[in-house]
Design a protein around this motif. Structure first.
Motif, short mmCIF file in Angstrom:
data_model
loop_
_atom_site.label_atom_id
_atom_site.label_comp_id
_atom_site.label_asym_id
_atom_site.label_seq_id
_atom_site.Cartn_x
_atom_site.Cartn_y
_atom_site.Cartn_z
N LEU A 86 0.83 -1.20 0.00
CA LEU A 86 0.00 0.00 0.00
C LEU A 86 0.87 1.25 0.00
N LYS A 87 1.93 1.23 0.78
CA LYS A 87 2.83 2.39 0.85
C LYS A 87 3.38 2.74 -0.54
N ASN A 88 3.60 1.73 -1.37
CA ASN A 88 4.16 1.94 -2.71
C ASN A 88 3.10 2.07 -3.80
N ALA A 89 1.83 2.03 -3.42
CA ALA A 89 0.74 2.16 -4.39
C ALA A 89 0.63 3.61 -4.86
N PRO A 90 0.03 3.81 -6.05
CA PRO A 90 -0.15 5.20 -6.51
C PRO A 90 -1.12 5.92 -5.58
N GLY A 91 -0.67 7.01 -5.03
CA GLY A 91 -1.49 7.76 -4.09
C GLY A 91 -1.43 9.25 -4.38
N PHE A 92 -2.04 10.01 -3.51
CA PHE A 92 -2.07 11.45 -3.68
C PHE A 92 -2.25 12.09 -2.31
N ASP A 93 -2.04 13.40 -2.24
CA ASP A 93 -2.23 14.07 -0.95
C ASP A 93 -3.51 14.89 -0.98
N LYS A 94 -3.93 15.34 0.17
CA LYS A 94 -5.23 16.00 0.32
C LYS A 94 -5.36 17.27 -0.49
N ASP A 95 -4.25 17.87 -0.89
CA ASP A 95 -4.29 19.12 -1.67
C ASP A 95 -4.13 18.90 -3.17
N HIS A 96 -3.89 17.67 -3.60
CA HIS A 96 -3.65 17.39 -5.02
C HIS A 96 -4.35 16.10 -5.45
N TRP A 97 -5.66 16.17 -5.54
CA TRP A 97 -6.44 14.99 -5.94
C TRP A 97 -6.30 14.78 -7.44
N PRO A 98 -6.31 13.53 -7.86
CA PRO A 98 -6.22 13.23 -9.30
C PRO A 98 -7.53 13.54 -10.02
N ASP A 99 -7.47 13.50 -11.34
CA ASP A 99 -8.67 13.65 -12.16
C ASP A 99 -9.33 12.27 -12.24
N PHE A 100 -10.35 12.06 -11.44
CA PHE A 100 -11.00 10.76 -11.36
C PHE A 100 -11.73 10.39 -12.65
N THR A 101 -11.91 11.33 -13.56
CA THR A 101 -12.56 11.03 -14.84
C THR A 101 -11.56 10.56 -15.89
N ASP A 102 -10.27 10.64 -15.59
CA ASP A 102 -9.22 10.22 -16.53
C ASP A 102 -9.16 8.70 -16.56
N ARG A 103 -9.64 8.10 -17.65
CA ARG A 103 -9.71 6.63 -17.76
C ARG A 103 -8.32 5.99 -17.79
N THR A 104 -7.32 6.69 -18.32
CA THR A 104 -5.96 6.13 -18.32
C THR A 104 -5.46 5.99 -16.88
N TRP A 105 -5.66 7.05 -16.11
CA TRP A 105 -5.28 7.00 -14.70
C TRP A 105 -6.09 5.92 -13.98
N GLY A 106 -7.40 5.90 -14.22
CA GLY A 106 -8.26 4.92 -13.58
C GLY A 106 -7.89 3.49 -13.92
N ALA A 107 -7.54 3.25 -15.19
CA ALA A 107 -7.13 1.90 -15.61
C ALA A 107 -5.86 1.47 -14.88
N SER A 108 -4.94 2.41 -14.67
CA SER A 108 -3.70 2.07 -13.97
C SER A 108 -3.97 1.74 -12.50
N VAL A 109 -4.91 2.44 -11.89
CA VAL A 109 -5.27 2.15 -10.50
C VAL A 109 -5.91 0.76 -10.40
N HIS A 110 -6.87 0.48 -11.28
CA HIS A 110 -7.52 -0.83 -11.27
C HIS A 110 -6.51 -1.94 -11.54
N SER A 111 -5.61 -1.71 -12.48
CA SER A 111 -4.58 -2.69 -12.80
C SER A 111 -3.68 -2.96 -11.60
N HIS A 112 -3.31 -1.92 -10.89
CA HIS A 112 -2.43 -2.07 -9.71
C HIS A 112 -3.04 -3.04 -8.70
N TYR A 113 -4.35 -2.99 -8.53
CA TYR A 113 -5.01 -3.85 -7.56
C TYR A 113 -5.60 -5.12 -8.18
N GLY A 114 -5.38 -5.30 -9.49
CA GLY A 114 -5.85 -6.52 -10.15
C GLY A 114 -7.36 -6.59 -10.27
#
Length: 120
Positions: A86-114
């Motif tokens: 979990l410590k090495n998983a893609p994360g973010f801080d409270k002041d810099h949230w990702p664009d949750f509508t970005d499917r490329t980013w979302g696909a990488s998150v889903h892929s990370h967790y299988g």
């Protein structure tokens, strides 16, 4: 324990603040928020807050809800990850949230967790 997608219907206010542990019972953090895809009406991600003290120095992680199981008896979620992964998983801080509508980013998150992306 039951999978979240097997018929549980919970309000977001009851989930927010719920503890998240791994299968060994180690504390991984708590559910900070839920991200809802309003176009599909589905929960896109649970935002897991981990580390830090009283919110200081903590890191946030977008976790596909099917990657966790609900433990209704103990009012918590079980996330099959160890602390180091979990410590090495893609994360973010409270002041810099990702664009949750970005499917490329979302696909990488889903892929990370299988987990298959919810929009497929």
């Amino acid at each position: 324990m039951n999978r979240v997608d097997t018929g549980h219907v919970l309000s977001s206010s009851t989930i927010s603040g719920d503890k998240v542990v791994n299968r060994n019972g180690e504390d991984l953090g708590e559910i900070k928020d839920l991200m809802i895809d309003v176009d599909t009406g589905r929960v896109a991600y649970a935002v897991l807050e981990s580390g830090g003290f009283l919110g200081l120095g903590s890191k946030l992680f977008a976790v596909p809800l099917p990657a966790m199981e609900v433990d209704t008896e103990n009012h918590r979620f079980v996330f099959d990850q160890d602390k180091e992964t979990l410590k090495n998983a893609p994360g973010f801080d409270k002041d810099h949230w990702p664009d949750f509508t970005d499917r490329t980013w979302g696909a990488s998150v889903h892929s990370h967790y299988g987990i298959r992306p919810y929009w497929e």
